[in-house]
Each structure stands twice: as C-alpha cells, then as structure tokens.
Design an enzyme around this catalytic site. Structure first.
Site, short mmCIF file in Angstrom:
data_model
loop_
_atom_site.label_atom_id
_atom_site.label_comp_id
_atom_site.label_asym_id
_atom_site.label_seq_id
_atom_site.Cartn_x
_atom_site.Cartn_y
_atom_site.Cartn_z
N HIS A 37 35.40 23.62 -0.31
CA HIS A 37 34.39 25.13 0.26
C HIS A 37 35.43 25.45 1.39
O HIS A 37 34.92 26.89 1.67
CB HIS A 37 33.34 24.14 0.82
N TYR A 81 28.76 28.91 10.22
CA TYR A 81 28.46 27.87 8.91
C TYR A 81 28.21 28.79 7.67
O TYR A 81 28.16 30.07 7.73
CB TYR A 81 27.50 26.98 9.06
N ASN A 83 26.19 29.54 5.22
CA ASN A 83 24.95 30.36 4.98
C ASN A 83 24.67 31.48 5.94
O ASN A 83 23.59 32.07 5.74
CB ASN A 83 23.74 29.50 4.82
N ASP A 108 35.92 30.34 -2.04
CA ASP A 108 36.09 29.46 -3.16
C ASP A 108 35.05 29.91 -4.54
O ASP A 108 34.29 30.19 -4.16
CB ASP A 108 35.71 27.80 -2.92
N ASN A 129 26.38 30.39 -1.36
CA ASN A 129 25.64 30.50 -0.20
C ASN A 129 26.24 31.76 0.83
O ASN A 129 25.49 32.39 1.56
CB ASN A 129 25.40 29.19 0.66
#
Length: 204
Positions: A37, A81, A83, A108, A129
């Site tokens: 990720h 982060y 999201n 990704d 996300n």
C-alpha cells in the site's frame, strides 16, 4: 456535507504553470514500511535519494522540492493516513498555487498485475481509500495518476492483509526496476506531458 468539502478552483489564487505537485500515497508509521500500500512513498523516496533531496516534515506531510528542466516538482508524502489524503493534497495545491492539470498521484493498484505501471489522466477510485478521499474533496476524479500494479495474489477475504502486507522476496528483487520506471514517468509528466508519457512509458 460533502459539498462543503469540494475545492472551488475558481476561488483559488493565481496558479504557477511551471509548478507540479507529485503525490505518493501511503501510510505513515514503521508498521507500514515496505508494504504494498506504500508504493507511492517508495517511489518518491527513491526519486529524492537519486537527486540528493531531503524531505521536511511540514503541515499534512513530508515535502521536498525538485527542480527539473525548468520545472518545479513539489514532492508530497501525506501524513494524514491514506483515507484523508485529499486533505493534504488540497492544502499543498493551494499553498504552492498549482493548477489541477499539474497534479500527479502515485498509487498502488490491485487491478493491475505486479510490475504493470500505467499513467491515466482520470479514472474512478476503484475502491482505493486514498483516491476515494481525493474525489470527495475535489468533487471529481479528473487528475493524473500513476497506477502501480501490486497484483491480486490473495485468497478470499484476505485483501486487506495482502494490501497491507510486506512484499515477497521475489517482488522486492523486482521493485527497483519498477520504481525507476515510475520515476521516468514522473519526469515525463512534467516535461512532455501526460499524453506522450502514456504513449511512451505505460508498461503492461
């Protein structure tokens, strides 16, 4: 309400056409290092390493500036982060007066086989996300992205474990070539433009 989040470009300050925002998506924290990720972070880290640049921890992310062939590339690794990636991108586009056509996101992609690397000028979030939040913030998905294939070699119900899992030894051995290819595409985006970059460098 989502409408309050949408970034209104008509109210933004005058943009700098020679400046680009290159965003590598990932999650901060040692537990996420070398996970699938975080390939966006990996690509920008390698570009910075090759060019002798150092990231500085600033508001909403780690940032450095790369001058290349008369263009200024602002490299951003959001610290929000995954999201909440759109929040960091919106801030730095406003801060650096970057027009939407000059935004490139490295992300990704489960839908592409490992080592398949493709640039697109728009597209859906495909359940990612980070891309989902960018679309919520901007109100559209018309921005360029480099989709770095991570494959889908996981059993049913194990998608999250796979995405947040470490690369296999074989994948690790192949990563340097793929990351270098993505860096070439970033440079192409800022010099010859996305259309020509896609034609020359999209890798199946």
């Amino acid at each position: 309400m989502m409408l309050k989040k949408i970034f209104n470009w008509s109210r933004s300050p005058k943009v700098d056409p020679m400046k680009y925002l290159i965003v590598g998506l990932g999650n901060i924290g040692s537990e996420y290092e070398d996970t699938r990720h975080n390939i966006g972070f990996n690509v920008l880290d390698e570009l910075a390493k090759q060019e002798g640049l150092k990231f500085e921890n600033l508001r909403y992310g780690a940032v450095c500036e790369y001058r290349f062939k008369g263009k200024t590339l602002v490299l951003l690794k959001p610290s929000t982060y995954m999201n909440l990636s759109g929040k960091a991108i919106r801030y730095w586009m406003q801060q650096e007066k970057i027009k939407p056509e000059n935004l490139l996101v490295v992300v990704d992609d489960l839908a592409l086989p490992f080592e398949s690397i493709r640039m697109r000028q728009k597209g859906s979030d495909a359940g990612h996300n980070g891309l989902k939040n960018i679309q919520e913030i901007f109100g559209h998905s018309n921005y360029s992205r480099i989709r770095y294939g991570i494959g889908d070699n996981f059993s049913r119900g194990k998608q999250i474990d796979y995405v947040l899992g470490k690369w296999s030894s074989d994948e690790m051995a192949a990563l340097p070539e793929g990351i270098d290819h993505a860096i070439t595409m970033i440079k192409g985006f800022a010099t010859i433009g996305p259309a020509r970059t896609m034609n020359q460098y999209n890798k199946k």
